[in-house]
Write a protein that holds these residues in place. Structure first.
Motif, PDB file in Angstrom:
ATOM      1  N   MET A  42      32.963  26.543  21.684  1.00 36.97           N
ATOM      2  CA  MET A  42      31.672  26.092  22.245  1.00 36.97           C
ATOM      3  C   MET A  42      30.531  26.650  21.414  1.00 36.97           C
ATOM      4  SD  MET A  42      29.946  26.968  25.981  1.00 36.97           S
ATOM      5  CE  MET A  42      30.875  25.798  26.968  1.00 36.97           C
ATOM      6  N   PHE A  43      29.647  25.763  21.001  1.00 31.76           N
ATOM      7  CA  PHE A  43      28.374  26.114  20.385  1.00 31.76           C
ATOM      8  C   PHE A  43      27.315  25.972  21.473  1.00 31.76           C
ATOM      9  CE2 PHE A  43      26.922  25.560  15.662  1.00 31.76           C
ATOM     10  CZ  PHE A  43      26.323  26.805  15.696  1.00 31.76           C
ATOM     11  N   ILE A  44      26.363  26.885  21.523  1.00 30.08           N
ATOM     12  CA  ILE A  44      25.276  26.787  22.506  1.00 30.08           C
ATOM     13  C   ILE A  44      23.949  26.917  21.778  1.00 30.08           C
ATOM     14  CG2 ILE A  44      24.268  27.698  24.629  1.00 30.08           C
ATOM     15  CD1 ILE A  44      26.963  29.026  25.229  1.00 30.08           C
ATOM     16  N   HIS A  45      23.179  25.845  21.752  1.00 33.39           N
ATOM     17  CA  HIS A  45      21.825  25.879  21.219  1.00 33.39           C
ATOM     18  C   HIS A  45      20.864  26.056  22.393  1.00 33.39           C
ATOM     19  CE1 HIS A  45      23.384  24.815  17.341  1.00 33.39           C
ATOM     20  NE2 HIS A  45      22.174  24.709  16.818  1.00 33.39           N
ATOM     21  N   PHE A  46      20.385  27.284  22.548  1.00 29.47           N
ATOM     22  CA  PHE A  46      19.525  27.639  23.679  1.00 29.47           C
ATOM     23  C   PHE A  46      18.443  28.557  23.146  1.00 29.47           C
ATOM     24  CE2 PHE A  46      19.132  30.307  27.756  1.00 29.47           C
ATOM     25  CZ  PHE A  46      18.243  29.419  28.340  1.00 29.47           C
ATOM     26  N   MET A 106      38.248  25.602  25.425  1.00 28.75           N
ATOM     27  CA  MET A 106      37.624  26.238  24.274  1.00 28.75           C
ATOM     28  C   MET A 106      38.075  27.694  24.168  1.00 28.75           C
ATOM     29  SD  MET A 106      33.898  24.496  24.803  1.00 28.75           S
ATOM     30  CE  MET A 106      33.425  23.026  23.869  1.00 28.75           C
ATOM     31  N   LYS A 107      38.206  28.179  22.929  1.00 28.54           N
ATOM     32  CA  LYS A 107      38.763  29.506  22.702  1.00 28.54           C
ATOM     33  C   LYS A 107      37.763  30.488  22.093  1.00 28.54           C
ATOM     34  CE  LYS A 107      42.867  28.213  24.091  1.00 28.54           C
ATOM     35  NZ  LYS A 107      43.423  28.697  25.380  1.00 28.54           N
ATOM     36  N   PHE A 108      36.513  30.082  21.915  1.00 31.92           N
ATOM     37  CA  PHE A 108      35.476  30.993  21.439  1.00 31.92           C
ATOM     38  C   PHE A 108      34.123  30.372  21.744  1.00 31.92           C
ATOM     39  CE2 PHE A 108      36.384  28.123  17.973  1.00 31.92           C
ATOM     40  CZ  PHE A 108      35.175  27.883  17.350  1.00 31.92           C
ATOM     41  N   ILE A 109      33.083  31.208  21.748  1.00 31.91           N
ATOM     42  CA  ILE A 109      31.722  30.766  22.044  1.00 31.91           C
ATOM     43  C   ILE A 109      30.775  31.345  21.001  1.00 31.91           C
ATOM     44  CG2 ILE A 109      29.792  30.962  23.677  1.00 31.91           C
ATOM     45  CD1 ILE A 109      31.803  30.982  25.952  1.00 31.91           C
ATOM     46  N   VAL A 110      29.835  30.530  20.524  1.00 33.74           N
ATOM     47  CA  VAL A 110      28.790  30.965  19.593  1.00 33.74           C
ATOM     48  C   VAL A 110      27.443  30.568  20.168  1.00 33.74           C
ATOM     49  CG1 VAL A 110      27.820  30.721  17.269  1.00 33.74           C
ATOM     50  CG2 VAL A 110      30.308  30.764  17.594  1.00 33.74           C
ATOM     51  N   LEU A 111      26.529  31.527  20.287  1.00 29.11           N
ATOM     52  CA  LEU A 111      25.203  31.324  20.880  1.00 29.11           C
ATOM     53  C   LEU A 111      24.118  31.532  19.836  1.00 29.11           C
ATOM     54  CD1 LEU A 111      23.254  31.174  23.438  1.00 29.11           C
ATOM     55  CD2 LEU A 111      23.468  33.667  23.510  1.00 29.11           C
ATOM     56  N   THR A 112      23.059  30.717  19.901  1.00 29.24           N
ATOM     57  CA  THR A 112      21.914  30.899  19.006  1.00 29.24           C
ATOM     58  C   THR A 112      21.164  32.179  19.379  1.00 29.24           C
ATOM     59  OG1 THR A 112      20.687  29.402  20.475  1.00 29.24           O
ATOM     60  CG2 THR A 112      21.560  28.475  18.429  1.00 29.24           C
ATOM     61  N   ALA A 113      21.267  33.185  18.521  1.00 29.97           N
ATOM     62  CA  ALA A 113      20.498  34.416  18.725  1.00 29.97           C
ATOM     63  C   ALA A 113      19.061  34.235  18.232  1.00 29.97           C
ATOM     64  CB  ALA A 113      21.160  35.578  17.994  1.00 29.97           C
ATOM     65  N   LYS A 114      18.908  33.528  17.108  1.00 29.42           N
ATOM     66  CA  LYS A 114      17.580  33.184  16.602  1.00 29.42           C
ATOM     67  C   LYS A 114      17.687  31.905  15.809  1.00 29.42           C
ATOM     68  CE  LYS A 114      15.627  35.204  12.946  1.00 29.42           C
ATOM     69  NZ  LYS A 114      15.179  34.149  11.994  1.00 29.42           N
ATOM     70  N   HIS A 115      16.845  30.935  16.137  1.00 31.77           N
ATOM     71  CA  HIS A 115      16.807  29.680  15.388  1.00 31.77           C
ATOM     72  C   HIS A 115      15.605  29.701  14.452  1.00 31.77           C
ATOM     73  CE1 HIS A 115      17.687  25.463  14.554  1.00 31.77           C
ATOM     74  NE2 HIS A 115      18.830  25.639  15.213  1.00 31.77           N
ATOM     75  N   HIS A 116      15.348  28.547  13.797  1.00 33.32           N
ATOM     76  CA  HIS A 116      14.298  28.498  12.765  1.00 33.32           C
ATOM     77  C   HIS A 116      12.909  28.813  13.330  1.00 33.32           C
ATOM     78  CE1 HIS A 116      17.624  26.596  10.959  1.00 33.32           C
ATOM     79  NE2 HIS A 116      17.261  25.326  11.067  1.00 33.32           N
ATOM     80  N   ASP A 117      12.726  28.579  14.627  1.00 36.30           N
ATOM     81  CA  ASP A 117      11.406  28.843  15.217  1.00 36.30           C
ATOM     82  C   ASP A 117      11.084  30.325  15.293  1.00 36.30           C
ATOM     83  OD1 ASP A 117      13.142  29.606  17.216  1.00 36.30           O
ATOM     84  OD2 ASP A 117      12.247  28.361  18.789  1.00 36.30           O
ATOM     85  N   GLY A 118      12.076  31.181  15.010  1.00 30.59           N
ATOM     86  CA  GLY A 118      11.840  32.619  14.976  1.00 30.59           C
ATOM     87  C   GLY A 118      11.897  33.315  16.311  1.00 30.59           C
TER      88      GLY A 118
END
Length: 568
Positions: A42-46, A106-118
């Motif tokens: 799982m990818f999470i764009h938050f 799903m067997k792993f999760i990746v979360l946006t810690a910082k995106h381009h907006d900073g």
């Protein structure tokens, strides 16, 4: 999609024909294998971009991804940053998100810690522009999800953009987000990477993204990760070939062989990754099937599939997206054995669909049932099969396997392949004893005994994740198979000369020799040498490869344009 087609026992013998990683410490072989075995995540764009949800001042912003609305909406950064004053994702439920990922298989999760907006979704000492210090929520989202993953035994990773539209001296938006990284911003990134690698427990992977760092900066970012978390897998978008795994383009799959660990990132809605309030959400069954098919294609080619969701600004998961994941999970409850811990199919294109290989089982994904009711597996030789069966079918009906000179065929007439919700792309499991051997597709000699191997018909191996996102992939290896029965031959390489003399390695059945090619810019030149078979390595056909001189590393490329190879 092309895959390497070689006999099983020959794979290890030709490992020197693969590029070595750059840099210093790298994750162990066991860590890399565990990463590869997960297959689906799982990818999470938050982030702060979730608040406007693709809207700005009552208008839709549809030119580009919604997580980049600060640039695509042509808004003053101060106005965008002010959204933090109302960012209060009280409905963010990390345990429920982990439970959803598990329900989806799903067997792993990746979360946006910082995106381009900073904007930072974790507490950082480098800037107050973070969810703890700048919002009424005042909680570290990265820590909340990392802790939830730890409780559930779910591998956790973070996304980190090396460009930053908010940081003083950082970046402004340019086409493709291929911004150079200033020395000051590189220092800022390294400080934040240290925070992320020090405060959130084991990090399974860090998903660097975008920018155009220098080779030294890419190495510095990767080395900073490995110094603190030696087993964290670094994504290829750290650039300059410094990653531990290759990343395809957004929503892309490779059309050539990929030898190193790789991942295909996809979004439920390919036109955005962050939440978009006005997204058209319909045909749920079709969207579920679309992502099952993507998962199968990626895994059958040897990769991992990471599928994105974009929570709303209040932290809640969009119900439609949750339903898509649950639909994929229902399919995996029946067919997961054919996905997790498997390797790529040892065939070229199959007329019925796709395949994966388990420890002692060949899994066949039926996308198109052939009219004759047989699943044909070209090139199978010297392999012993038991009768196959349909995964999830309790009827105990079996499928006989027949092997002849052309390969193996699986008779599925007796199996119930009638489509239904949980039987999209049904899977036939075919057990085998010992090793599975597949004869490669080889070019046979002409009447005069010659074999002509054109470069355009070779299997091409490419370098990905070079100097920025728009940097094209480059060729590092060509491979052919020749149907030659004798032991000794003359081989001629036809190539276009370079400005200076060049060297490349010729590998024949695992035996390597270095060719010294004369210069002659733009000229059509030839090089002739003697070669011989090694049937212990390649019993079914001669394997001929051209690579950079050993030892070569990620990013190295063939030094000349090869036109063809001829044997006689």
């Amino acid at each position: 999609m092309l895959v390497s087609i070689v006999a099983t026992q020959a794979r290890a013998a030709t490992s020197s024909d693969q590029p070595l990683p750059l840099g210093h410490a790298r994750p162990s072989a066991a860590t890399v294998q565990a990463w590869k075995d997960r297959k689906f995540g799982m990818f999470i764009h938050f982030g702060l971009f979730s608040v406007p949800g693709g809207m700005w001042k009552s208008r839709r912003v549809d030119n580009g991804y919604s997580e980049q609305i600060a640039a695509n909406g042509n808004m003053p950064m101060a106005e965008y940053a002010a959204l933090a004053n109302t960012f209060d994702p009280e409905k963010f439920d990390p345990d429920a998100i982990v439970a959803l990922a598990k329900e989806a298989g799903m067997k792993f999760i990746v979360l946006t810690a910082k995106h381009h907006d900073g904007f930072n979704m974790f507490r950082t000492a480098q800037t107050p522009y973070n969810i703890v210090d700048a919002t009424p929520y005042k909680r570290d989202v990265v820590k909340l999800l990392a802790d939830a993953c730890a409780r559930a035994g779910m591998p956790f990773g973070v996304y980190y953009s090396t460009i930053d539209w908010h940081h003083p001296g950082g970046n402004t938006y340019i086409e493709g987000n291929s911004n150079p990284i200033t020395p000051a911003q590189a220092d800022f990134n390294v400080a934040q990477i240290r925070e992320l690698m020090s405060r959130y427990g084991p990090i399974a992977e860090i998903w660097f993204d975008m920018g155009k760092p220098t080779p030294a900066q890419s190495a510095r970012f990767a080395d900073t990760v490995h110094a603190l978390q030696p087993q964290a897998m670094v994504s290829g978008r750290v650039w300059n070939y410094q990653g531990d795994f290759t990343v395809m383009g957004d929503n892309a799959e490779p059309d050539v062989a990929v030898e190193e660990p790789w991942q295909s990132p996809a979004s439920i809605f390919p036109k955005t990754w962050g939440y978009r309030s006005w997204e058209h959400r319909d045909d749920l069954p079709g969207k579920i099937r679309e992502n099952i098919a993507r998962l199968v294609r990626v895994v059958s080619a040897g990769g991992n599939y990471i599928l994105n969701i974009g929570p709303r600004g209040d932290g809640s998961v969009v119900p439609y997206e949750a339903d898509v994941l649950r639909g994929v999970g229902q399919w995996l409850l029946v067919n997961g054995a054919a996905i997790y811990g498997t390797s790529a199919q040892p065939f070229g294109a199959l007329d019925f669909g796709y395949a994966t290989v388990g420890r002692h089982t060949l899994y066949l994904f039926v996308d198109r049932l052939p009219a004759d009711g047989w699943l044909h597996l070209p090139g199978v030789v010297d392999s012993r099969f038991d009768a196959g069966h349909l995964l999830g079918d309790s009827s105990q009906r079996t499928a006989a396997v027949h092997v002849d000179a052309s390969g193996a065929s699986v008779d599925v007439h007796s199996l119930n392949l009638t489509p239904r919700a949980d039987r999209f792309m049904p899977v036939i499991a075919v057990p085998f004893t010992g090793d599975l051997h597949v004869r490669p597709v080889a070019v046979n000699p002409s009447s005069d005994g010659r074999v002509q191997l054109e470069a355009q018909h070779a299997e091409h191996f490419l370098n990905y994740n070079g100097y920025g996102y728009e940097d094209p992939s480059t060729l590092y290896k060509l491979r052919w198979f020749a149907g030659l029965r004798g032991d000794h031959y003359k081989l001629t390489v036809h190539y276009i000369g370079a400005e200076k003399p060049a060297r490349l390695d010729l590998v024949v059945d695992g035996q390597r020799q270095t060719l010294l090619l004369e210069a002659g810019k733009g000229q059509h030149l030839v090089y002739e040498t003697d070669i011989q078979r090694n049937r212990h390595v390649q019993p079914y056909a001669m394997q001929i490869e051209l690579t950079p001189v050993e030892p070569f590393h990620k990013g190295d490329r063939l030094p000349v344009a090869v036109e063809s190879v001829e044997t006689r």
